[in-house]
Write a protein that holds these residues in place. Structure first.
Motif, mmCIF file in Angstrom:
data_model
loop_
_atom_site.group_PDB
_atom_site.id
_atom_site.type_symbol
_atom_site.label_atom_id
_atom_site.label_comp_id
_atom_site.label_asym_id
_atom_site.label_seq_id
_atom_site.Cartn_x
_atom_site.Cartn_y
_atom_site.Cartn_z
ATOM 1 N N ALA A 1 41.086 164.296 -2.727
ATOM 2 C CA ALA A 1 41.738 162.996 -2.905
ATOM 3 C C ALA A 1 40.710 161.879 -2.978
ATOM 4 O O ALA A 1 40.890 160.908 -3.735
ATOM 5 C CB ALA A 1 42.722 162.740 -1.770
ATOM 6 N N ALA A 2 39.629 161.995 -2.228
ATOM 7 C CA ALA A 2 38.568 160.984 -2.297
ATOM 8 C C ALA A 2 37.929 160.951 -3.680
ATOM 9 O O ALA A 2 37.495 159.894 -4.151
ATOM 10 C CB ALA A 2 37.517 161.273 -1.223
ATOM 11 N N GLU A 3 37.881 162.095 -4.343
ATOM 12 C CA GLU A 3 37.352 162.140 -5.711
ATOM 13 C C GLU A 3 38.350 161.534 -6.709
ATOM 14 O O GLU A 3 37.962 160.959 -7.720
ATOM 15 C CB GLU A 3 37.062 163.592 -6.104
ATOM 16 C CG GLU A 3 36.056 164.296 -5.212
ATOM 17 C CD GLU A 3 35.961 165.795 -5.507
ATOM 18 O OE1 GLU A 3 36.318 166.199 -6.633
ATOM 19 O OE2 GLU A 3 35.551 166.546 -4.613
ATOM 20 N N VAL A 4 39.642 161.674 -6.417
ATOM 21 C CA VAL A 4 40.681 161.164 -7.307
ATOM 22 C C VAL A 4 40.806 159.645 -7.195
ATOM 23 O O VAL A 4 41.015 158.950 -8.196
ATOM 24 C CB VAL A 4 42.034 161.840 -6.970
ATOM 25 C CG1 VAL A 4 43.182 161.168 -7.717
ATOM 26 C CG2 VAL A 4 41.985 163.324 -7.290
ATOM 27 N N ASP A 5 40.675 159.148 -5.971
ATOM 28 C CA ASP A 5 40.851 157.708 -5.719
ATOM 29 C C ASP A 5 39.898 156.903 -6.605
ATOM 30 O O ASP A 5 38.714 157.207 -6.714
ATOM 31 C CB ASP A 5 40.575 157.414 -4.247
ATOM 32 C CG ASP A 5 41.145 156.078 -3.814
ATOM 33 O OD1 ASP A 5 41.633 155.321 -4.670
ATOM 34 O OD2 ASP A 5 41.096 155.788 -2.606
#
Length: 393
Positions: free
Chosen positions: A22-26
């Protein structure tokens, strides 16, 4: 037959993995919307880390995560980006393999290991009976994630000599067919106001013969696999997959609201938004609403899990509690997002601002049939003890 998975992710570690992904998606929301589908590198990350296999039965190589784990993972991804969260939850369609005969499902997974399954349960197709299956034709709209899916699960009405087959109750007989993606065509239709990055195009099937063993009736048949994900009902499975989305989007809206409250100053006084009583009251109201909605979902899933574990299945009132909790979470998310959007002022209108995306996406998601008035009416009738068809609960 057991099909082994190659991912190192386990049900115990999947939430931690999801937070890292999710940190990569944000921050990639604009890119995802421009692509109108999840970018290929993120599809690969979701697949390789096992996130697309959270609901796939363990016997077929999936993680078969506990229901609350699935909710938390979808919540994390939806907080990072609503389109990514929606794509991930719809991609859990592999869980519907639990309704196929085990041997047929194992053979399918042997060809498509850890499959991504797009699904459209609306009976938009016709399946003409053949000697050992159905000749399937139809066009299914709103098929999220179809461009990167391995299989399509498509709803259809069974026909014989062109005439719908009827059940003992006189209704058209409906089933779901699992069709390889290579035997479908995608019609590029997804130009919309919200959930722009989900690639929810129309999918067309033209006369493909589907073996009978690759069809199921999850509305009226019990899942062939045990466990809390599948043991209540098809609709309970679906609502479990959806529960984390509104909670995650609401949480992201509140993240943005908190940040704006401390960063923005009101002129000419020069005080921050956070110092204003109206902001303080709005934050408290929204935070309490989201926490309460989440607690209700957790409680309802616990009741369903306990009922399934008892060996007697989950009765309609218990299943209705779960569906009602998820509907409530969506209603709460809409209200919270709207409050945050309006409180943070005109800056929220800019295309790059996460709040405008939360606003559009939560309203788009609430158009799903699971949150419609017919669903609400069914749940209300059950609460009132009135006679109600329960196959969609």
């Amino acid at each position: 037959m057991h099909v082994q998975t190659t991912t190192t992710t386990s049900p115990e570690s999947v939430v931690e993995v999801a937070r890292a992904v999710a940190a990569e998606v944000d921050g990639r929301g604009e890119e995802i919307e421009r692509a109108r589908t999840l970018p290929a590198d993120l599809v690969a990350r979701f697949r390789d880390t096992g996130l697309f296999s959270m609901a796939l039965p363990a016997v077929f190589g999936g993680l078969e995560c506990p229901p609350l784990t699935v909710v938390e993972v979808i919540e994390e991804m939806s907080r990072a980006d609503p389109s990514a969260g929606w794509t991930l939850l719809i991609g859990q369609g592999a869980g519907f393999l639990a309704w196929l005969e085990p041997a047929a499902a194992a053979d399918l997974v042997a060809v498509h290991p850890r499959p991504i399954v797009a699904s459209s349960m609306a009976p938009a197709g016709r399946g003409e009976e053949t000697g050992d299956g159905y000749r399937l034709s139809g066009r299914w709209p709103f098929t999220s994630g179809c461009a990167h899916s391995d299989l399509l699960m498509a709803g259809f009405v069974a026909t014989r000599d062109g005439v719908p087959v009827t059940t003992a109750q006189g209704a058209p007989a409906q089933r779901m067919a699992f069709v390889p993606a290579g035997e479908t065509d995608i019609v590029d239709t997804w130009r919309v106001a919200g959930l722009r990055g989900t690639g929810s195009h129309d999918v067309v099937v033209r006369g493909t013969v589907v073996p009978r063993e690759l069809t199921a009736d999850p509305f009226f048949e019990q899942a062939k696999q045990p466990g809390p994900l599948y043991g209540a009902s098809m609709f309970s499975f679906l609502m479990t997959m959806m529960a984390g989305f509104p909670l995650g989007v609401a949480r992201r809206a509140l993240d943005e609201f908190h940040a704006a409250a401390h960063a923005r100053t009101r002129q000419p006084a020069g005080t921050s938004m956070a110092e204003e009583p109206v902001t303080q009251a709005a934050i408290l109201r929204c935070e309490s609403a989201v926490r309460a909605a989440r607690a209700l979902v957790v409680d309802a899933i616990g009741l369903v899990t306990e009922a399934v574990a008892s060996g007697n299945g989950a009765p309609p009132p218990v299943r209705a509690r779960l569906a009602g909790a998820v509907v409530h979470a969506m209603t709460t998310a809409r209200e919270v997002v709207e409050t945050a959007f309006h409180s943070c002022g005109a800056r929220s209108l800019y295309a790059g601002h996460p709040l405008q995306r939360c606003f559009r996406d939560v309203h788009a998601a609430s158009q799903h049939v699971a949150f419609g008035q017919e669903a609400v009416k069914r749940l209300g009738r059950i609460e009132l003890g009135l006679p109600t068809p329960t196959f969609l609960v």
